[in-house]
Design a protein around this motif. Structure first.
Motif, PDB file in Angstrom:
ATOM      1  N   ILE A 176      73.678  25.887  27.610  1.00 26.44           N
ATOM      2  CA  ILE A 176      72.308  25.492  28.016  1.00 26.44           C
ATOM      3  C   ILE A 176      71.797  26.246  29.238  1.00 26.44           C
ATOM      4  O   ILE A 176      70.685  26.874  29.461  1.00 26.44           O
ATOM      5  CB  ILE A 176      72.266  23.807  28.432  1.00 26.44           C
TER       6      ILE A 176
ATOM      7  N   SER B  13      68.339  16.646  22.869  1.00 27.17           N
ATOM      8  CA  SER B  13      68.464  17.935  23.118  1.00 27.17           C
ATOM      9  C   SER B  13      67.706  19.044  22.240  1.00 27.17           C
ATOM     10  O   SER B  13      67.245  20.043  23.048  1.00 27.17           O
ATOM     11  CB  SER B  13      70.133  18.189  22.829  1.00 27.17           C
ATOM     12  N   LEU B  16      64.241  19.361  23.965  1.00 26.76           N
ATOM     13  CA  LEU B  16      64.367  19.703  25.191  1.00 26.76           C
ATOM     14  C   LEU B  16      64.502  21.402  24.947  1.00 26.76           C
ATOM     15  O   LEU B  16      63.806  22.373  25.737  1.00 26.76           O
ATOM     16  CB  LEU B  16      65.480  19.360  26.073  1.00 26.76           C
ATOM     17  N   THR B  17      65.232  21.757  23.829  1.00 26.03           N
ATOM     18  CA  THR B  17      65.707  23.227  23.913  1.00 26.03           C
ATOM     19  C   THR B  17      64.232  23.800  23.277  1.00 26.03           C
ATOM     20  O   THR B  17      63.824  24.860  23.790  1.00 26.03           O
ATOM     21  CB  THR B  17      66.726  23.427  22.689  1.00 26.03           C
ATOM     22  N   GLN B  45      68.330  18.457  29.758  1.00 28.18           N
ATOM     23  CA  GLN B  45      69.206  18.433  28.586  1.00 28.18           C
ATOM     24  C   GLN B  45      70.922  18.127  29.071  1.00 28.18           C
ATOM     25  O   GLN B  45      71.659  17.865  28.143  1.00 28.18           O
ATOM     26  CB  GLN B  45      69.262  19.880  27.913  1.00 28.18           C
ATOM     27  N   GLN B  49      73.207  15.323  27.211  1.00 25.08           N
ATOM     28  CA  GLN B  49      74.675  15.608  26.414  1.00 25.08           C
ATOM     29  C   GLN B  49      75.674  14.995  27.301  1.00 25.08           C
ATOM     30  O   GLN B  49      76.545  14.596  26.829  1.00 25.08           O
ATOM     31  CB  GLN B  49      74.521  17.050  26.633  1.00 25.08           C
TER      32      GLN B  49
END
Lengths: 188, 112
Positions: A176, B13, B16-17, B45, B49
């Motif tokens: 990320i 996720s 958000l990605t 994110q 996670q």
């Protein structure tokens, strides 16, 4: 459940992950400082291929999801489901690695390898270290999968799969920050 | 630890990605705003996670969470401190360069 007696092992592994976190932090710090030192060579903008990095990101994210499914299946002692999810995770992980190796190879043959600028050095080190972790995770996953195929879902296998899934999730978390701070923000 | 947890985590996720990548693909915000948004999306994110994949924060007292918080502290000092110090050094070197290249010192540079 017997998993409680494994808590110490899993906590110990978590502590290892925290130290790995600090390792990556130092590599990020170096990258942050050196990202402008391109020595006339390429900067992030020149090497960033958005669809490609998006592809890598989605592959790794999905693999993080499937390893979670594998762990769920293992805790319910569903061997075939566990093996299916693990194999899927492994395939996705290897796809990610293949893409990354392709990216590195492309840079190397274009004469833009890690020795050519401080930016490239720090880029290859940071992204390469992450990739190396993924490689060892994939190796671990292969060995564990074979072990489960041959010995079945023993309690020790579930414990090891728990640790492997923590490791794999951790790698996606680091990614990320790589796709955000190295690629996306570099392309700003 | 349920399948719902993993699916929620995966879905969030993914969103958000895609949001982060589309900000760069479409360039719809200013540079400063995009930077801030990307940082916020990354941190969001991270939390998603940590909660949905790594199951942190679900128990009342979690040594895992304690260890994480300490590690985050170390990371913030390490990364933030490095950036602060190195950018300050660059500022000083840049200022020194300006002084040396200014009219005041140029005659001394030519070693006649």
């Amino acid at each position: 459940m017997k998993e409680k007696t494994n808590d110490k092992n899993i906590f110990g592994f978590w502590l290892y992950l925290m130290s790995d976190c600090v390792l990556f932090a130092s590599l990020f710090a170096v990258f942050a400082v050196l990202r402008g030192a391109t020595f006339g060579g390429p900067s992030v903008v020149d090497i960033f291929d958005l669809p490609f990095i998006l592809g890598e990101t989605l592959i790794l994210l999905t693999s993080s999801f499937t390893v979670g499914l594998a762990l769920l299946a293992a805790r319910r002692r569903r061997k075939t489901l566990t093996l299916t999810a693990l194999t899927l995770t492994l395939v996705l992980g290897l796809a990610f690695l293949g893409m990354e190796l392709g990216e590195f190879y492309g840079l190397l043959i274009a004469g833009e390898g890690p020795a050519h600028s401080a930016f490239l050095s720090s880029f290859f080190t940071l992204v390469g270290t992450h990739g190396l972790h993924v490689f060892f995770g994939a190796l671990w996953m292969t060995v564990l999968t074979v072990y489960i195929v041959r010995r079945g879902l023993l309690e020790s296998s579930v414990r090891r799969l728990t640790m492997l899934s923590l490791f794999w999730h951790f790698l996606d978390v680091v990614w990320i920050f790589i796709f955000t701070f190295v690629y996306l923000i570099g392309a700003l | 630890m349920t399948i719902k947890s993993y699916m929620t985590g995966f879905g969030l996720s993914l969103l958000l990605t895609l949001a982060a990548f589309s900000l760069i693909a479409t360039r719809s915000l200013s540079t400063e705003l995009t930077f801030a948004a990307l940082v916020a999306l990354a941190l969001a994110q991270l939390v998603v996670q940590l909660v949905y994949f790594l199951h942190l924060g679900r128990e009342k007292t979690s040594w895992n969470l304690t260890a994480l918080i300490f590690s985050v502290f170390v990371v913030v000092v390490l990364v933030g401190g490095s950036i602060w110090i190195m950018s300050h050094l660059e500022y000083r070197a840049h200022s020194a360069k300006d002084i040396i290249e200014s009219e005041a010192l140029t005659p001394l540079m030519h070693g006649d």
